[in-house]
Design an enzyme around this catalytic site. Structure first.
Site, PDB file in Angstrom:
ATOM      1  N   ASP A  90       0.823  -1.208   0.000  1.00 14.21           N
ATOM      2  CA  ASP A  90       0.000   0.000   0.000  1.00 14.21           C
ATOM      3  C   ASP A  90       0.857   1.258   0.000  1.00 14.21           C
ATOM      4  OD1 ASP A  90      -2.900  -0.482  -0.108  1.00 14.21           O
ATOM      5  OD2 ASP A  90      -2.463  -1.842   1.533  1.00 14.21           O
ATOM      6  N   GLU A 120      -5.171   4.219  -0.862  1.00 15.44           N
ATOM      7  CA  GLU A 120      -3.958   3.448  -0.518  1.00 15.44           C
ATOM      8  C   GLU A 120      -3.303   4.040   0.737  1.00 15.44           C
ATOM      9  OE1 GLU A 120      -4.164   0.868  -2.005  1.00 15.44           O
ATOM     10  OE2 GLU A 120      -4.189   0.983  -4.193  1.00 15.44           O
ATOM     11  N   HIS A 123      -5.221   2.809   3.628  1.00 10.30           N
ATOM     12  CA  HIS A 123      -4.893   1.397   3.915  1.00 10.30           C
ATOM     13  C   HIS A 123      -3.601   1.309   4.734  1.00 10.30           C
ATOM     14  CE1 HIS A 123      -7.244   0.236   0.008  1.00 10.30           C
ATOM     15  NE2 HIS A 123      -8.000   0.780   0.937  1.00 10.30           N
ATOM     16  N   TYR A 127      -3.101  -0.227   8.762  1.00  9.75           N
ATOM     17  CA  TYR A 127      -2.156  -1.219   9.296  1.00  9.75           C
ATOM     18  C   TYR A 127      -1.437  -0.661  10.525  1.00  9.75           C
ATOM     19  CZ  TYR A 127      -2.911  -3.306   4.690  1.00  9.75           C
ATOM     20  OH  TYR A 127      -3.475  -3.836   3.565  1.00  9.75           O
ATOM     21  N   GLU A 187      -3.065  -5.517  -7.442  1.00 11.70           N
ATOM     22  CA  GLU A 187      -4.433  -5.371  -6.923  1.00 11.70           C
ATOM     23  C   GLU A 187      -5.212  -6.681  -7.000  1.00 11.70           C
ATOM     24  OE1 GLU A 187      -5.472  -2.705  -5.515  1.00 11.70           O
ATOM     25  OE2 GLU A 187      -4.071  -1.166  -6.191  1.00 11.70           O
ATOM     26  N   GLU A 221      -9.771  -2.454  -2.864  1.00 10.63           N
ATOM     27  CA  GLU A 221      -8.874  -3.071  -3.860  1.00 10.63           C
ATOM     28  C   GLU A 221      -9.671  -3.619  -5.044  1.00 10.63           C
ATOM     29  OE1 GLU A 221      -6.205  -2.005  -3.220  1.00 10.63           O
ATOM     30  OE2 GLU A 221      -5.563  -2.305  -1.163  1.00 10.63           O
ATOM     31  N   HIS A 224     -10.054  -0.891  -7.357  1.00 11.70           N
ATOM     32  CA  HIS A 224      -8.775  -0.574  -8.007  1.00 11.70           C
ATOM     33  C   HIS A 224      -8.502  -1.544  -9.155  1.00 11.70           C
ATOM     34  CE1 HIS A 224      -7.499   1.161  -3.839  1.00 11.70           C
ATOM     35  NE2 HIS A 224      -8.506   1.797  -4.385  1.00 11.70           N
TER      36      HIS A 224
END
Ligand SMILES: [Fe+2]
Ligand SMILES: [Fe+2]
Length: 347
Positions: A90, A120, A123, A127, A187, A221, A224
């Site tokens: 990402d 992204e 994302h 995390y 992706e 995703e 994407h």
């Protein structure tokens, strides 16, 4: 082949007629005109991407904090390695998409790439939120930078980094097209052994908050992948010389290499020690995905006998097809961010 022309920034003499609009080497005004789009699917894509808006912290991870120390050593090892790889993917997507956009001359596509770049970044942040919640700062940093000590992870990151770096040096339309195919692989294949690992924990009632985060990421995703597959199809109409039999063979072999790497990585990171998954399940599923991606681009399969979803992996779809189901798996509310009614209620 002539190198691509970089998209101009301020260009008052740009072409307004949509029939003249081109994915690459066009003459764009850069005006965000939502009423005149050459590619009709962009309005649906835009609406879907906007409805997918989500905030990582809205998902409660307090159970995951308790679950994480109770995972088996193999589960925790896989969790850390996979998360580390996903952070990398990402992050490089966030950095690389604007580099692709510099050479895209269809403004509606640049709009989509901007939204994807934002997602992204979200994302990557999700995390961090997961790691900050479940472990101490020292462990968090070890997970984030695991490629410094894990040569297999470093090799994977290097392979992807090199694919993207190629377009940094070579601005030919062919190198551009290979970057687009690399995006389809990223992706549509690379995320998946990671995603299914989290879903497998979820279906075993472990780290359910993490698997919920992953479902939101997975939903993005999917859009994407939709975007990049459509970019390929439009390029095929506009730039047929990029689709000679010989070149399509190169793209297919890239997808195959991507699948081989994903299989090797899945077997290394997950192996046979995590309850609910085996190397065979991982291998079959990735081969199926490779074929599926080729099929959606109109290309021949790469793995014979892997054209159907393996029956023992049917549970993945329950988690990954977030827009197909009306309510959220864990929270029993709609997963789409349709806030308009909430705004009216506030008045
Ligand atoms: Fe992402
Ligand atoms: Fe993505």
């Amino acid at each position: 082949m002539e190198p691509l022309k970089k998209r101009p920034l301020f260009n008052p003499d740009g072409e307004i007629d949509v029939r003249e609009r081109r994915m690459i080497n066009g003459n764009t005004t850069n005006l965000n005109d939502f009423n005149n789009m050459k590619y009709k699917w962009v309005s649906d894509w835009y609406r879907q991407a906007m409805n997918n808006f989500w905030i990582p912290e809205e998902i409660n991870l307090s159970r995951d904090r308790k679950d994480y120390p109770l995972l088996s050593a193999s589960e925790r090892r896989a969790y850390d390695k996979i998360l580390s790889f996903l952070v990398f993917l990402d992050s490089i997507q966030t950095a690389n998409l604007p580099a692709i956009g510099e050479y895209v001359t269809a403004n509606e596509i640049n709009l989509c790439l901007s939204i994807q770049t934002f997602q992204e970044a979200v994302h990557s942040q999700s995390y961090s939120y997961m790691l900050d919640t479940i472990c101490e700062p020292q462990t968090r940093n070890e997970v984030l930078y695991q490629w410094k000590n894990d040569s297999k992870l470093l090799a994977r990151n290097t392979f992807i980094g090199n694919l993207y770096n190629e377009f940094q040096k070579d601005k030919s339309p062919f190198a551009f097209m290979k970057t687009v195919v690399a995006n389809v692989i990223l992706e549509g294949v690379y995320f998946y052994s990671g995603f299914m690992f989290f879903y497998n924990l979820g279906r075993n009632h472990k780290m359910t908050g993490s698997s919920q985060e992953i479902r939101y990421i997975n939903r993005d995703e999917n859009t994407h992948l939709w975007l990049f597959c459509n970019i390929v199809r439009e390029l095929e109409k506009e730039e047929p010389e990029l689709f000679t039999a010989e070149r399509v063979e190169i793209y297919r072999s890239m997808i195959k290499e991507g699948c081989e790497q994903e299989i090797a990585w899945g077997c290394y990171a997950i192996g046979d020690e995590v309850p609910g998954l085996t190397k065979e399940m991982i291998t079959d599923y990735i081969k199926y995905l490779g074929n599926l991606r080729c099929a959606s681009l109109g290309w021949e399969s790469i793995y014979e006998g892997h054209d159907r979803e393996p029956e023992n992996m049917a549970w993945v779809g329950q988690y990954s097809n977030a827009n197909m189901i009306k309510t959220d798996f864990f929270e029993a509310r709609s997963t789409a961010y349709a806030k308009s009614s909430a705004l009216i209620d506030d008045l």
